[in-house]
Design a protein around this motif. Sequence first.
Motif, PDB file in Angstrom:
ATOM      1  N   GLN A 134      54.902 -69.843  28.378  1.00  0.00           N
ATOM      2  CA  GLN A 134      54.672 -70.035  26.953  1.00  0.00           C
ATOM      3  C   GLN A 134      55.046 -71.455  26.575  1.00  0.00           C
ATOM      4  O   GLN A 134      56.029 -71.988  27.062  1.00  0.00           O
ATOM      5  N   GLY A 135      54.258 -72.051  25.694  1.00  0.00           N
ATOM      6  CA  GLY A 135      54.566 -73.416  25.298  1.00  0.00           C
ATOM      7  C   GLY A 135      55.698 -73.473  24.306  1.00  0.00           C
ATOM      8  O   GLY A 135      56.644 -74.239  24.447  1.00  0.00           O
ATOM      9  N   PHE A 136      55.646 -72.613  23.291  1.00  0.00           N
ATOM     10  CA  PHE A 136      56.591 -72.699  22.193  1.00  0.00           C
ATOM     11  C   PHE A 136      56.967 -71.285  21.760  1.00  0.00           C
ATOM     12  O   PHE A 136      56.104 -70.491  21.423  1.00  0.00           O
ATOM     13  N   ASN A 137      58.250 -70.981  21.798  1.00  0.00           N
ATOM     14  CA  ASN A 137      58.705 -69.645  21.448  1.00  0.00           C
ATOM     15  C   ASN A 137      59.680 -69.717  20.285  1.00  0.00           C
ATOM     16  O   ASN A 137      60.521 -70.612  20.223  1.00  0.00           O
ATOM     17  N   TYR A 138      59.557 -68.786  19.342  1.00  0.00           N
ATOM     18  CA  TYR A 138      60.485 -68.733  18.206  1.00  0.00           C
ATOM     19  C   TYR A 138      60.571 -67.288  17.744  1.00  0.00           C
ATOM     20  O   TYR A 138      59.956 -66.416  18.333  1.00  0.00           O
ATOM     21  N   GLN A 139      61.354 -67.017  16.680  1.00  0.00           N
ATOM     22  CA  GLN A 139      61.515 -65.633  16.241  1.00  0.00           C
ATOM     23  C   GLN A 139      60.516 -65.309  15.137  1.00  0.00           C
ATOM     24  O   GLN A 139      60.427 -66.019  14.158  1.00  0.00           O
ATOM     25  N   GLY A 140      59.805 -64.198  15.330  1.00  0.00           N
ATOM     26  CA  GLY A 140      58.856 -63.793  14.297  1.00  0.00           C
ATOM     27  C   GLY A 140      59.093 -62.366  13.845  1.00  0.00           C
ATOM     28  O   GLY A 140      58.324 -61.808  13.086  1.00  0.00           O
ATOM     29  N   PHE A 141      60.193 -61.747  14.323  1.00  0.00           N
ATOM     30  CA  PHE A 141      60.409 -60.340  14.006  1.00  0.00           C
ATOM     31  C   PHE A 141      60.831 -60.185  12.554  1.00  0.00           C
ATOM     32  O   PHE A 141      60.925 -61.154  11.801  1.00  0.00           O
ATOM     33  N   ARG A 142      61.077 -58.940  12.167  1.00  0.00           N
ATOM     34  CA  ARG A 142      61.318 -58.679  10.763  1.00  0.00           C
ATOM     35  C   ARG A 142      62.768 -58.978  10.363  1.00  0.00           C
ATOM     36  O   ARG A 142      63.138 -58.889   9.218  1.00  0.00           O
TER      37      ARG A 142
ATOM     38  N   ARG B 155      65.430 -65.553  23.865  1.00  0.00           N
ATOM     39  CA  ARG B 155      66.391 -66.101  24.805  1.00  0.00           C
ATOM     40  C   ARG B 155      66.115 -65.629  26.223  1.00  0.00           C
ATOM     41  O   ARG B 155      66.121 -66.388  27.179  1.00  0.00           O
ATOM     42  N   GLN B 156      65.830 -64.330  26.360  1.00  0.00           N
ATOM     43  CA  GLN B 156      65.591 -63.779  27.694  1.00  0.00           C
ATOM     44  C   GLN B 156      64.374 -64.405  28.341  1.00  0.00           C
ATOM     45  O   GLN B 156      64.370 -64.667  29.542  1.00  0.00           O
ATOM     46  N   GLN B 157      63.339 -64.645  27.548  1.00  0.00           N
ATOM     47  CA  GLN B 157      62.110 -65.176  28.132  1.00  0.00           C
ATOM     48  C   GLN B 157      62.298 -66.612  28.580  1.00  0.00           C
ATOM     49  O   GLN B 157      61.774 -67.021  29.619  1.00  0.00           O
TER      50      GLN B 157
ATOM     51  N   GLU C  81      56.930 -59.358  17.266  1.00  0.00           N
ATOM     52  CA  GLU C  81      58.016 -58.514  17.746  1.00  0.00           C
ATOM     53  C   GLU C  81      59.106 -59.327  18.449  1.00  0.00           C
ATOM     54  O   GLU C  81      60.027 -58.778  19.021  1.00  0.00           O
ATOM     55  N   MET C  82      58.987 -60.645  18.369  1.00  0.00           N
ATOM     56  CA  MET C  82      59.928 -61.514  19.076  1.00  0.00           C
ATOM     57  C   MET C  82      61.248 -61.592  18.329  1.00  0.00           C
ATOM     58  O   MET C  82      61.359 -62.213  17.277  1.00  0.00           O
ATOM     59  N   SER C  83      62.262 -60.971  18.911  1.00  0.00           N
ATOM     60  CA  SER C  83      63.580 -61.044  18.305  1.00  0.00           C
ATOM     61  C   SER C  83      64.360 -62.174  18.961  1.00  0.00           C
ATOM     62  O   SER C  83      63.926 -62.766  19.936  1.00  0.00           O
ATOM     63  N   THR C  84      65.543 -62.465  18.408  1.00  0.00           N
ATOM     64  CA  THR C  84      66.332 -63.582  18.905  1.00  0.00           C
ATOM     65  C   THR C  84      66.617 -63.452  20.391  1.00  0.00           C
ATOM     66  O   THR C  84      66.449 -64.402  21.163  1.00  0.00           O
ATOM     67  N   ASP C  85      67.048 -62.252  20.785  1.00  0.00           N
ATOM     68  CA  ASP C  85      67.428 -62.140  22.185  1.00  0.00           C
ATOM     69  C   ASP C  85      66.228 -62.066  23.108  1.00  0.00           C
ATOM     70  O   ASP C  85      66.314 -62.485  24.258  1.00  0.00           O
TER      71      ASP C  85
END
Lengths: 306, 420, 388
Positions: free
Chosen positions: B182-190, B252-254, B245-249
């Motif tokens: 993935q190029g860029f990952n961030y949090q998009g969850f609720r 981090r894991q990815q 569904e991307m949560s903080t952790d």
Amino acid sequence: MRRQRHGLPMRIAVVLGTALLVINGTFPLVWMMLTSLKDENELIRIPITYWPEAITFQNYVQVFDQLPFARFMLNSAVVSISATIICVLIAALAGYALGRLNMPYRRALLTGIVMTSMFPALVLLVPLYRMFLGMDVPLLSPLVAFLHDLGMTFMPTEVRTPNLLNTYWALIIPYVALSLPIATLILTSFFQLIPRDLESAALVDGCTRVEALFKVIAPVSAPGVVTAAIIIFVNSWNEFLLALTFNTAQSMRTVPVGITMYQGEFAFPWATISAAITVGVLPLVALILLFQQKIIAGLTAGGVKG
Amino acid sequence: MRRTLALIAALALVTSGLAQTPLKVFIGGQQRPDVVGPLLEQFNAQNPDIVATFEVGGATSDVQQQYLNTVLTSRSGEIDIFLIDVVRPAQYAASGWAEPLNQFFDSEAAMMAYLDDFLPGPIEANLIDGTLYALPAFTDAQFLYYRADLLDKYDFEPPTTWDELKTMALTIQQQEGDPNLQGFNYQGFRGEGTICTFLEVLWSAGGNWVDADGNVTLVTPEAQRTMAWYDDTLASGITVQNIAEMSTDLSRQQFQAGNVVFMLNWGYAWAHFQGNSPQDTVVAGKVGVAPLPSFEGFDSATCIGGWQWAINPYSENKDAAWRVLEYLASPTSQRTLAVEASNIPARESLYADPEVLAAAPHFGDFYDVIVNARSRPVTPFYNDVSEAIRFPMNAFFARQLGADEALQEMQRGVEEALDF
Amino acid sequence: MSAGAPYLRKEGLALALSPATSAYRRPGLWRRLRSGNPTEAQLGLILLIPAALVLALVMFWPIAQVLWQSLHFERLNVPARGRPFIGLEHYQRMLWGSDMTWDVRHLLGWRLLAFAGAAGLWWGAARGVARWRTALVWTVVALLVAGLWMGYHPGEAGRWNDARFWNAFSITLLITVASVVGSFLVGLPLALLANVESRWRWLVRIALLIPWAMPRVLVGVMFAWLFNYTNGVVNDLLGRVGIAGPLWLSRADPAIWAANITIVWATSAFVGLILLAGLQSIDESLYEAAMVDGASRLQRFWAITLPLLRPSIAVALIFRTLTAIQTFDIPFAMTQGGPGRALETLGIYVSNTTNSLNLGYAAALAVALFVMSLAITVLYLRWIYAED
């Protein structure tokens, strides 16, 4: 018990159905168990692996090392067993009354009992917390204070409920109340099913009411009582919100709350938690299974029917 | 019999003389009770008239908040000191749930002098209308984590603008040819983290959720630019499609599994990446930290995090509680937290402290980012405001709302929340 | 029952059961209790005392507080406004909107359905299958709710006061219907299988209990992981079969499926357990008699099993529905109510409102949940105890 001769297509259907349903029920738990035997790093691999590369019991050690999990299980056991016993007794009395006796307004009474399950536990949390924290008893306290002011100085100035937080009772009492509606409903419907002739026949045969109760009614209502007991037990064991809020001392925590305490703010140590869940669930299942088998065995051996 | 009675009487006399004030400190499971515990024990040793014990709560902010809500709504003095998230003091101040700390200082000037050593960000959150409601335990911020090894391979310097980031990410993705990268990952969850996802880019475009007059400004060119940027990340493929569904952790894991080039995440991730983690790390020694990029011509911005110590106003031992608070906020305690728990210090002086830097050299890199960290909305209605912003953001990521619709909803939601 | 045998008369109840002779006046309650001869109703009331006591002491106070709270305004982060009594204002905010207009065409489908139901009941009553009173009651309800109330909706310039409530309401309704039906579809075969005499019965029983024995919060988290787009087992398995896995938790529709599957998985055990107990109480001889008469397996199922299972089905139905209406744990653990608002149930909405310290409104929402649950329970109980 009858042993029917099933035709072949029927047998295949049964075996297939059984296989599907068994997979449905056990797959996640098996998955949990396999996860708990893996090393943590395996879990975020793409593609995912099913069978652990190297079986390790490290997670199980971690479960008991990191937190006093055995103590959590003891707490859960004490609370759940107590709640079950008390609730079954009370519900049996109520079920007998509503199921067999000719009571007026039966539907209304049942509705009233079931009404208490209609509120989400969350909104009842603060009032319940206040109650167990220790509060003035609404009618008694002002009365006693009034008497005290009148000159009866031996009377206390207020009547408070004791602070029950962080004790077993803080959980047992609400759990009994929370499970009472369903237990009552189950037992009511089971007591209803017992034919009246059974009872009268026993009475004619010379039993007292109490003897009739134990020798005739109890065995026949066994499935209902066992079901109610299992439901109360599992509901109490798995209850989360009250357990989290009332028993906050480490030594008084219960299993569901304990399991969530392995996780960090953002981090979720899956392998450890899977191990914790497995440890937390298996005894429960084993106990229930054992219990149910014994009662059903007793039922068939007694040959009460007919 | 008489001797036993005498013994009991003597005991009673002795213990009554040593009347000890019991105090309970409430911390979450993730706030390192194993480090705070010894701190309290040291305090108890130095102050024999107080017995401070701690109670460990659930491991997430939600669960702890739930519990504190219950205790404080019931006006219970069961716990004396608790840790609250940096976004809570305003709400607690309004509800009367945090004891004002001004009374424990000799004068206004003395208080300001005391607070001088702390970073400005946390103090901004705790000092409301001149009243101090909490003391910082540690601070945090969102950083831009990147794969230093990959950037080196393509001769890239850490990006300073969002466009640069996109170009670099695309290049690396294409050149590496790994479909899982993935190029860029961030949090998009609720959850709460997503409001930072929105605000950081909004700030870096020169905008803000509110203007100087107090009007909510979420339907503005800057906000639209923010949404356009995020849309772009999804359209260009540098971000995965299931970002909702991307949560903080999960983020981090990815990254830790080596599947991400650039990531926005909090300070805790660093320790995990270097190996102090239940999961194995592929990226140890290959991680770089930089301030967040911004749009051309604007300053970088990041969200502040961290936790604060506060005193329960329903506690019966507030003076004793203050002494514990002072101790926990002191440089010694904070140094312990920084060294042993890798908590980012809230005191400026600790960033020059050799012991701290020896244990966590990356704090030096962090400092530049932290010193400019900005507060999320400081309002008693933080819960509603936060929900009003992050729910539409999540819906946008889930392709349920278009960019403009999402902004409209945010605007309306925040206005309603503040309309009291 | 012979009224003459002395040991029976001692039991007292026999006296009550025997036909009362007109010349004999029944003694009052105290007399009866003291002489050990209570009537059935009196004995019943006595037996109900422990249950009533527990519920009254533990639940009455909190429930009364919630009801009372829903009539007040209380926001803890706005203490300046105090705790004024506002009557039904919360409910007005919840259920109504601004610039409301009435239109025949609004929600026409649902309304026609309600009237069709009423017509059906009248027809059934005429045929003798249903009762006139039921048909009348339903017609009144249909006229008021479907005919009048459902036609209202916000006009051009207006909107619902609390669109979030209506969204939560429809999500909750969807999850309730889907998961109740689902858990029965899975639970009934489970129970039937667990009842079949076979070597693997113990395995089926374990499979029956495990999903339900796991704490609800963890089931949610576990399934969120299973449904994860990149790392999840579900998409992995689908991929191996050649199907592209959907974005389970990142898009609204798949998320609803994922949540319902999880809820059904977790609760079908509960339904199965109750149905199993019911199945075990069915007398074997009935089946044998039917087999002698030449009834097929299916006929035996319809004619014997289902009717005798009715009380168990009713119990499972009531509590499954009550729990479904309050659904919180699983959608919250999976996506905190997202994506967007796709899984925000009333339970989650209440939780959010409580966390925003808006206690009055949260209480009003809880009362709304209560009213829904009560209405459904009353209907269910009428169905079971129709003979009364």
